[in-house]
Design a protein around this motif. Structure first.
Motif, PDB file in Angstrom:
ATOM      1  N   LEU A  87      28.931  -1.944  20.959  1.00  0.00           N
ATOM      2  CA  LEU A  87      27.634  -2.449  20.518  1.00  0.00           C
ATOM      3  C   LEU A  87      26.560  -1.789  21.368  1.00  0.00           C
ATOM      4  O   LEU A  87      26.834  -1.370  22.495  1.00  0.00           O
ATOM      5  CB  LEU A  87      27.554  -3.978  20.700  1.00  0.00           C
ATOM      6  N   PRO A  88      25.336  -1.663  20.877  1.00  0.00           N
ATOM      7  CA  PRO A  88      24.267  -1.139  21.718  1.00  0.00           C
ATOM      8  C   PRO A  88      24.082  -2.033  22.943  1.00  0.00           C
ATOM      9  O   PRO A  88      23.830  -3.237  22.813  1.00  0.00           O
ATOM     10  CB  PRO A  88      23.038  -1.176  20.813  1.00  0.00           C
ATOM     11  N   ALA A  89      24.224  -1.462  24.125  1.00  0.00           N
ATOM     12  CA  ALA A  89      24.132  -2.248  25.352  1.00  0.00           C
ATOM     13  C   ALA A  89      23.482  -1.397  26.443  1.00  0.00           C
ATOM     14  O   ALA A  89      23.702  -0.192  26.524  1.00  0.00           O
ATOM     15  CB  ALA A  89      25.519  -2.715  25.807  1.00  0.00           C
ATOM     16  N   PHE A  90      22.681  -2.068  27.252  1.00  0.00           N
ATOM     17  CA  PHE A  90      22.058  -1.377  28.380  1.00  0.00           C
ATOM     18  C   PHE A  90      21.801  -2.379  29.491  1.00  0.00           C
ATOM     19  O   PHE A  90      21.889  -3.603  29.289  1.00  0.00           O
ATOM     20  CB  PHE A  90      20.768  -0.661  27.961  1.00  0.00           C
ATOM     21  N   VAL A  91      21.494  -1.860  30.666  1.00  0.00           N
ATOM     22  CA  VAL A  91      21.192  -2.710  31.823  1.00  0.00           C
ATOM     23  C   VAL A  91      19.709  -2.555  32.128  1.00  0.00           C
ATOM     24  O   VAL A  91      19.190  -1.438  32.222  1.00  0.00           O
ATOM     25  CB  VAL A  91      22.041  -2.311  33.043  1.00  0.00           C
ATOM     26  N   GLU A  92      19.049  -3.691  32.299  1.00  0.00           N
ATOM     27  CA  GLU A  92      17.602  -3.735  32.499  1.00  0.00           C
ATOM     28  C   GLU A  92      17.301  -4.332  33.865  1.00  0.00           C
ATOM     29  O   GLU A  92      17.797  -5.401  34.204  1.00  0.00           O
ATOM     30  CB  GLU A  92      16.978  -4.578  31.393  1.00  0.00           C
ATOM     31  N   GLY A  93      16.493  -3.633  34.671  1.00  0.00           N
ATOM     32  CA  GLY A  93      16.107  -4.132  35.978  1.00  0.00           C
ATOM     33  C   GLY A  93      14.967  -5.132  35.909  1.00  0.00           C
ATOM     34  O   GLY A  93      14.422  -5.401  34.842  1.00  0.00           O
ATOM     35  N   ARG A  94      14.602  -5.665  37.064  1.00  0.00           N
ATOM     36  CA  ARG A  94      13.558  -6.699  37.085  1.00  0.00           C
ATOM     37  C   ARG A  94      12.197  -6.141  36.720  1.00  0.00           C
ATOM     38  O   ARG A  94      11.287  -6.884  36.336  1.00  0.00           O
ATOM     39  CB  ARG A  94      13.517  -7.388  38.457  1.00  0.00           C
ATOM     40  N   TYR A  95      12.008  -4.809  36.802  1.00  0.00           N
ATOM     41  CA  TYR A  95      10.756  -4.179  36.374  1.00  0.00           C
ATOM     42  C   TYR A  95      10.857  -3.671  34.936  1.00  0.00           C
ATOM     43  O   TYR A  95       9.993  -2.952  34.465  1.00  0.00           O
ATOM     44  CB  TYR A  95      10.405  -3.015  37.297  1.00  0.00           C
ATOM     45  N   LEU A  96      11.938  -4.027  34.249  1.00  0.00           N
ATOM     46  CA  LEU A  96      12.241  -3.614  32.877  1.00  0.00           C
ATOM     47  C   LEU A  96      12.541  -2.117  32.773  1.00  0.00           C
ATOM     48  O   LEU A  96      12.321  -1.488  31.736  1.00  0.00           O
ATOM     49  CB  LEU A  96      11.126  -4.016  31.905  1.00  0.00           C
ATOM     50  N   ASP A  97      13.047  -1.544  33.871  1.00  0.00           N
ATOM     51  CA  ASP A  97      13.574  -0.181  33.836  1.00  0.00           C
ATOM     52  C   ASP A  97      14.972  -0.201  33.215  1.00  0.00           C
ATOM     53  O   ASP A  97      15.739  -1.152  33.420  1.00  0.00           O
ATOM     54  CB  ASP A  97      13.680   0.408  35.246  1.00  0.00           C
ATOM     55  N   VAL A  98      15.309   0.850  32.479  1.00  0.00           N
ATOM     56  CA  VAL A  98      16.671   1.004  31.951  1.00  0.00           C
ATOM     57  C   VAL A  98      17.507   1.661  33.050  1.00  0.00           C
ATOM     58  O   VAL A  98      17.275   2.804  33.426  1.00  0.00           O
ATOM     59  CB  VAL A  98      16.682   1.851  30.674  1.00  0.00           C
ATOM     60  N   LEU A  99      18.479   0.927  33.563  1.00  0.00           N
ATOM     61  CA  LEU A  99      19.299   1.395  34.681  1.00  0.00           C
ATOM     62  C   LEU A  99      20.635   1.982  34.220  1.00  0.00           C
ATOM     63  O   LEU A  99      21.268   2.733  34.958  1.00  0.00           O
ATOM     64  CB  LEU A  99      19.549   0.242  35.655  1.00  0.00           C
ATOM     65  N   ALA A 100      21.073   1.605  33.052  1.00  0.00           N
ATOM     66  CA  ALA A 100      22.297   2.147  32.458  1.00  0.00           C
ATOM     67  C   ALA A 100      22.231   1.870  30.968  1.00  0.00           C
ATOM     68  O   ALA A 100      21.587   0.901  30.535  1.00  0.00           O
ATOM     69  CB  ALA A 100      23.543   1.496  33.065  1.00  0.00           C
ATOM     70  N   ALA A 101      22.868   2.723  30.165  1.00  0.00           N
ATOM     71  CA  ALA A 101      22.877   2.524  28.713  1.00  0.00           C
ATOM     72  C   ALA A 101      24.075   3.238  28.131  1.00  0.00           C
ATOM     73  O   ALA A 101      24.467   4.310  28.606  1.00  0.00           O
ATOM     74  CB  ALA A 101      21.582   3.049  28.086  1.00  0.00           C
ATOM     75  N   ALA A 155      26.183   5.038  24.793  1.00  0.00           N
ATOM     76  CA  ALA A 155      25.785   6.051  23.815  1.00  0.00           C
ATOM     77  C   ALA A 155      25.221   5.436  22.543  1.00  0.00           C
ATOM     78  O   ALA A 155      24.304   5.985  21.930  1.00  0.00           O
ATOM     79  CB  ALA A 155      26.989   6.933  23.487  1.00  0.00           C
ATOM     80  N   LEU A 156      25.738   4.273  22.142  1.00  0.00           N
ATOM     81  CA  LEU A 156      25.254   3.654  20.907  1.00  0.00           C
ATOM     82  C   LEU A 156      23.835   3.114  21.091  1.00  0.00           C
ATOM     83  O   LEU A 156      23.032   3.151  20.156  1.00  0.00           O
ATOM     84  CB  LEU A 156      26.211   2.547  20.464  1.00  0.00           C
ATOM     85  N   ALA A 157      23.531   2.624  22.274  1.00  0.00           N
ATOM     86  CA  ALA A 157      22.160   2.180  22.545  1.00  0.00           C
ATOM     87  C   ALA A 157      21.190   3.343  22.440  1.00  0.00           C
ATOM     88  O   ALA A 157      20.126   3.246  21.817  1.00  0.00           O
ATOM     89  CB  ALA A 157      22.077   1.528  23.928  1.00  0.00           C
ATOM     90  N   SER A 158      21.554   4.477  23.038  1.00  0.00           N
ATOM     91  CA  SER A 158      20.682   5.650  22.998  1.00  0.00           C
ATOM     92  C   SER A 158      20.597   6.241  21.594  1.00  0.00           C
ATOM     93  O   SER A 158      19.576   6.831  21.225  1.00  0.00           O
ATOM     94  CB  SER A 158      21.178   6.708  23.982  1.00  0.00           C
ATOM     95  N   ALA A 159      21.655   6.075  20.803  1.00  0.00           N
ATOM     96  CA  ALA A 159      21.612   6.536  19.414  1.00  0.00           C
ATOM     97  C   ALA A 159      20.695   5.638  18.587  1.00  0.00           C
ATOM     98  O   ALA A 159      19.991   6.109  17.688  1.00  0.00           O
ATOM     99  CB  ALA A 159      23.018   6.549  18.819  1.00  0.00           C
ATOM    100  N   PHE A 160      20.699   4.352  18.898  1.00  0.00           N
ATOM    101  CA  PHE A 160      19.829   3.417  18.189  1.00  0.00           C
ATOM    102  C   PHE A 160      18.368   3.688  18.501  1.00  0.00           C
ATOM    103  O   PHE A 160      17.508   3.678  17.631  1.00  0.00           O
ATOM    104  CB  PHE A 160      20.204   1.978  18.555  1.00  0.00           C
ATOM    105  N   SER A 161      18.077   3.965  19.787  1.00  0.00           N
ATOM    106  CA  SER A 161      16.733   4.365  20.196  1.00  0.00           C
ATOM    107  C   SER A 161      16.866   5.341  21.364  1.00  0.00           C
ATOM    108  O   SER A 161      17.436   4.986  22.393  1.00  0.00           O
ATOM    109  CB  SER A 161      15.891   3.162  20.638  1.00  0.00           C
ATOM    110  N   PRO A 162      16.315   6.538  21.234  1.00  0.00           N
ATOM    111  CA  PRO A 162      16.384   7.502  22.343  1.00  0.00           C
ATOM    112  C   PRO A 162      15.702   7.006  23.607  1.00  0.00           C
ATOM    113  O   PRO A 162      15.962   7.524  24.691  1.00  0.00           O
ATOM    114  CB  PRO A 162      15.659   8.733  21.777  1.00  0.00           C
ATOM    115  N   ARG A 163      14.846   5.994  23.471  1.00  0.00           N
ATOM    116  CA  ARG A 163      14.176   5.434  24.663  1.00  0.00           C
ATOM    117  C   ARG A 163      15.084   4.494  25.448  1.00  0.00           C
ATOM    118  O   ARG A 163      14.771   4.132  26.586  1.00  0.00           O
ATOM    119  CB  ARG A 163      12.894   4.684  24.272  1.00  0.00           C
ATOM    120  N   LEU A 164      16.212   4.109  24.875  1.00  0.00           N
ATOM    121  CA  LEU A 164      17.181   3.301  25.609  1.00  0.00           C
ATOM    122  C   LEU A 164      18.081   4.255  26.387  1.00  0.00           C
ATOM    123  O   LEU A 164      19.228   4.516  26.029  1.00  0.00           O
ATOM    124  CB  LEU A 164      17.989   2.416  24.661  1.00  0.00           C
ATOM    125  N   ALA A 165      17.524   4.793  27.452  1.00  0.00           N
ATOM    126  CA  ALA A 165      18.223   5.788  28.269  1.00  0.00           C
ATOM    127  C   ALA A 165      17.820   5.591  29.719  1.00  0.00           C
ATOM    128  O   ALA A 165      16.712   5.098  30.018  1.00  0.00           O
ATOM    129  CB  ALA A 165      17.872   7.196  27.808  1.00  0.00           C
TER     130      ALA A 165
END
Length: 286
Positions: A117-131, A133-143
């Motif tokens: 499933l699209p999955a990523f890790v979000e920091g307390r500043y809303l930075d993408v810390l990990a993502a 491949a399906l998350a990045s395919a869903f949105s290239p900004r999820l990287a």
């Protein structure tokens, strides 16, 4: 402590401006100079003196009781008083104000890359810390390296994915304020708020409201995907234990729904038929 008291005053003034006399049950007689409630009206409805409430807004009272704050919260229609109470909580000052380095636990990084499933890790500043491949395919900004605030407010392609952009941005800003809490002097917070306040009138308006939402609230989001069209997914945000507010974010469709079929097609196209079930974590995982 003075820093927190000033934040309390800013918060009370912002929330007071958002409550109309009609919402508070106060009859309107003639023209009013303020958009929301007057200080004396908040004091009256909260059962405290106008002078005491004035001291709170001006930062001259450093120790309001929980009962007083809860009464004011009811008057100002604040449903979740957690953030308000946190503004006066006594916390030790940090000696250093260097930006915090956020690290994803290795086990969490591995988990992200094994989810189908699209999955990523979000920091307390809303930075993408990990993502994955399906998350990045869903949105290239999820990287890794991207920031959700910057992208949703400033990237036209990302903003276009949210048909309910007004509500999305309001929730995002409230979540960010809740996440960073009272760390007003955090260099990363100063950087993000300053940049977005200059570049985005929408962010500037929402930040001035002082909304503070629960960052761990689940939600159902309908996306307008550039290739898939409308896609409705449930979003889960799960706090990662042992971290300072880092979240695992997972998007998942209702099984058997058109959105589930579309997501399956995206996975097959992006990951290939042999890897659409699971993906392997890269060796340089955060």
């Amino acid at each position: 402590m003075g820093e927190k008291t000033n934040l309390l005053g800013e918060y009370l003034r912002a929330r007071r401006d958002l409550v109309t006399p009609e919402q508070a049950g106060i009859p309107v007689l003639g023209a009013r100079r303020v958009p929301g409630l007057r200080r004396e009206e908040v004091a009256m409805l909260s059962g405290i003196s106008a002078e005491y409430y004035l001291r709170l807004e001006q930062g001259r009272d450093r120790h309001p009781s929980v009962q007083v704050l809860q009464s004011i919260a009811r008057t100002l229609l604040i449903e979740d008083e957690t953030y308000l109470l946190g503004l006066v909580a006594v916390r030790p000052r940090r000696r250093s104000r260097r930006p915090r380095r956020e690290t994803v636990p290795p086990s969490t990084a591995r988990l992200v890359h094994t989810l189908n499933l699209p999955a990523f890790v979000e920091g307390r500043y809303l930075d993408v810390l990990a993502a994955n491949a399906l998350a990045s395919a869903f949105s290239p900004r999820l990287a890794v390296g991207r920031n959700r605030l910057r992208d949703v407010f400033l990237d036209e392609a990302e903003a276009a994915m949210f048909p309910a952009w007004e509500g999305t941005t309001a929730g995002l800003v409230a979540s960010f304020r809740n996440s960073v809490g009272t760390d007003a002097d955090d260099p990363r917070v100063i950087e993000l708020v300053g940049e977005l306040s200059v570049a985005s009138p929408q962010f500037r308006r929402l930040w001035a409201r002082h909304d503070a939402g629960n960052p761990r609230t689940s939600a159902t989001i309908t996306f307008d995907h550039p290739q898939l069209g409308p896609v409705t997914l449930d979003r889960e945000k799960l706090l990662i234990n042992g971290t300072d507010g880092i979240m695992l974010v997972i998007y998942h469709p209702d099984p058997g729904s058109p959105s589930a079929e579309k997501l399956g097609l995206l996975a097959s196209a992006a990951l290939g038929p042999t890897t659409s079930g699971t993906t392997t974590a890269p060796s340089d995982t955060v």
